[in-house]
Design an enzyme around this catalytic site. Structure first.
Site, PDB file in Angstrom:
ATOM      1  N   LEU A  96       0.816  -1.213   0.000  1.00 20.48           N
ATOM      2  CA  LEU A  96       0.000   0.000   0.000  1.00 20.48           C
ATOM      3  C   LEU A  96       0.852   1.267   0.000  1.00 20.48           C
ATOM      4  CD1 LEU A  96      -2.745  -1.069   2.579  1.00 20.48           C
ATOM      5  CD2 LEU A  96      -2.687  -1.440   0.106  1.00 20.48           C
ATOM      6  N   HIS A 106      -3.483   4.319  -2.139  1.00 16.57           N
ATOM      7  CA  HIS A 106      -4.398   3.444  -1.404  1.00 16.57           C
ATOM      8  C   HIS A 106      -4.912   4.133  -0.140  1.00 16.57           C
ATOM      9  CE1 HIS A 106      -1.750   0.377  -3.510  1.00 16.57           C
ATOM     10  NE2 HIS A 106      -2.951   0.041  -3.930  1.00 16.57           N
ATOM     11  N   GLY A 147      -9.164   3.649  -7.546  1.00 18.83           N
ATOM     12  CA  GLY A 147      -8.404   4.779  -8.056  1.00 18.83           C
ATOM     13  C   GLY A 147      -8.541   4.926  -9.559  1.00 18.83           C
ATOM     14  N   VAL A 149      -3.537   9.879  -7.254  1.00 14.79           N
ATOM     15  CA  VAL A 149      -2.632  10.529  -6.304  1.00 14.79           C
ATOM     16  C   VAL A 149      -1.231  10.508  -6.907  1.00 14.79           C
ATOM     17  CG1 VAL A 149      -1.671  10.468  -3.980  1.00 14.79           C
ATOM     18  CG2 VAL A 149      -4.067   9.833  -4.361  1.00 14.79           C
TER      19      VAL A 149
END
EC number: 6.3.2.1
Length: 282
Positions: free
Chosen positions: A33, A37, A147, A176
């Site tokens: 992660l 995440h 995502g 991100v």
């Protein structure tokens, strides 16, 4: 936080939670992660009474020559990220637990998979849809978080959930990025030092394309050619694809209008990176 390793126990817990009227936010992952995440987990925490995270490296979605065996794994790190971001239940099954016998049934995805990563990775999205059908039935979520870095996957999942009337709301979450623009990915660890310096040019190529579209360019081929040439100029990576489609239908477009996705995949020596932008063009 409770760690659950069996299907039976996880299903028992979520059945009781749903019977008591609790909302369940579910974040399915393959582990290792990172901040991307964590962003999904925080959004799930904000919007639900219970958060369930799954960590499972799903063999069905890897092709014969892909990186299943070397996909990065670190369950201690994953546990820490889960605790820090308010996870209530970490579902961490083995392959034998998820697939105790050979599957007699799989989910075949017939739309939205013949382009982008689906074209390059035949069978990949059937593996994704099959494991998600299992995970949704095990965790019984009201909301599931994905995502947008893999926007094709989001489009496929939205279609499959609608087709099978699965009572879960799919929540797409923005990509991100690192400070230099590189999309966060578990596979970024495979980049060499030099490749890591070059990799932010993937996002820069997309930003350049966005500027051209916003300035009035509407020819899809001109835009995708610009992106390919930019990446080939500023990186040693090989462009797997740089394509533009309507989104989420993933239909080919010649003229740019409506909601579109510009997506790229670039192969470096030891890793293949993907990135994309979506925008609405009037």
């Amino acid at each position: 936080m409770k760690i659950v390793t069996t299907v039976q126990e996880m299903q028992h817990i979520t059945k009781e939670l749903r019977a008591s009227g609790k909302s369940i936010g579910f974040v399915p992952t393959m582990g290792y992660l990172h901040e991307g995440h964590a962003t999904l987990l925080r959004k799930a925490r904000e919007e639900n009474e219970i958060v369930v995270l799954s960590v499972f490296v799903n063999p069905l979605q890897f092709g014969p020559n892909e990186d299943l065996d070397r996909y990065p794994r670190d369950i201690d790190r994953d546990e820490n990220v889960a605790k820090e971001n308010g996870v209530d239940y970490l579902f961490y099954p083995s392959v034998e637990e998820m697939y105790p016998v050979e599957q007699t049934t799989t989910v075949e995805v017939v739309k939205r998979t013949d382009v982008l990563c689906g074209k390059q990775r035949p069978g990949h999205f059937a593996g994704v849809a099959t494991v998600l059908m299992k995970l949704f039935n095990i965790t019984l979520p009201t909301h599931a978080y994905f995502g947008m870095k893999d926007a094709q996957q989001v489009a496929v999942i939205e279609g499959f959930v609608a087709d099978f009337n699965i009572p879960v709301t799919i929540v797409p979450v923005d990509i991100v990025r690192e400070e230099d623009g590189l999309a966060k990915s578990s596979r970024n660890v495979y980049l060499s030092q030099e490749e890591r310096k070059e990799a932010p040019h993937l996002y820069r190529s997309l930003c350049m394309a966005k500027e051209r579209i916003e300035a009035g360019e509407r020819n899809a081929e001109i835009i995708t050619t610009l992106v390919k040439e930019y990446i080939e100029t500023y990186t040693k990576g090989t462009v797997d694809y740089a394509d533009l489609y309507a989104y989420p239908s993933l239909q080919v477009v010649d003229q740019i209008e409506g909601r579109i996705i510009l997506a790229i995949a670039v192969k470096f020596e030891n890793v293949r990176l993907i990135d994309n932008i979506t925008l609405t063009v009037k």
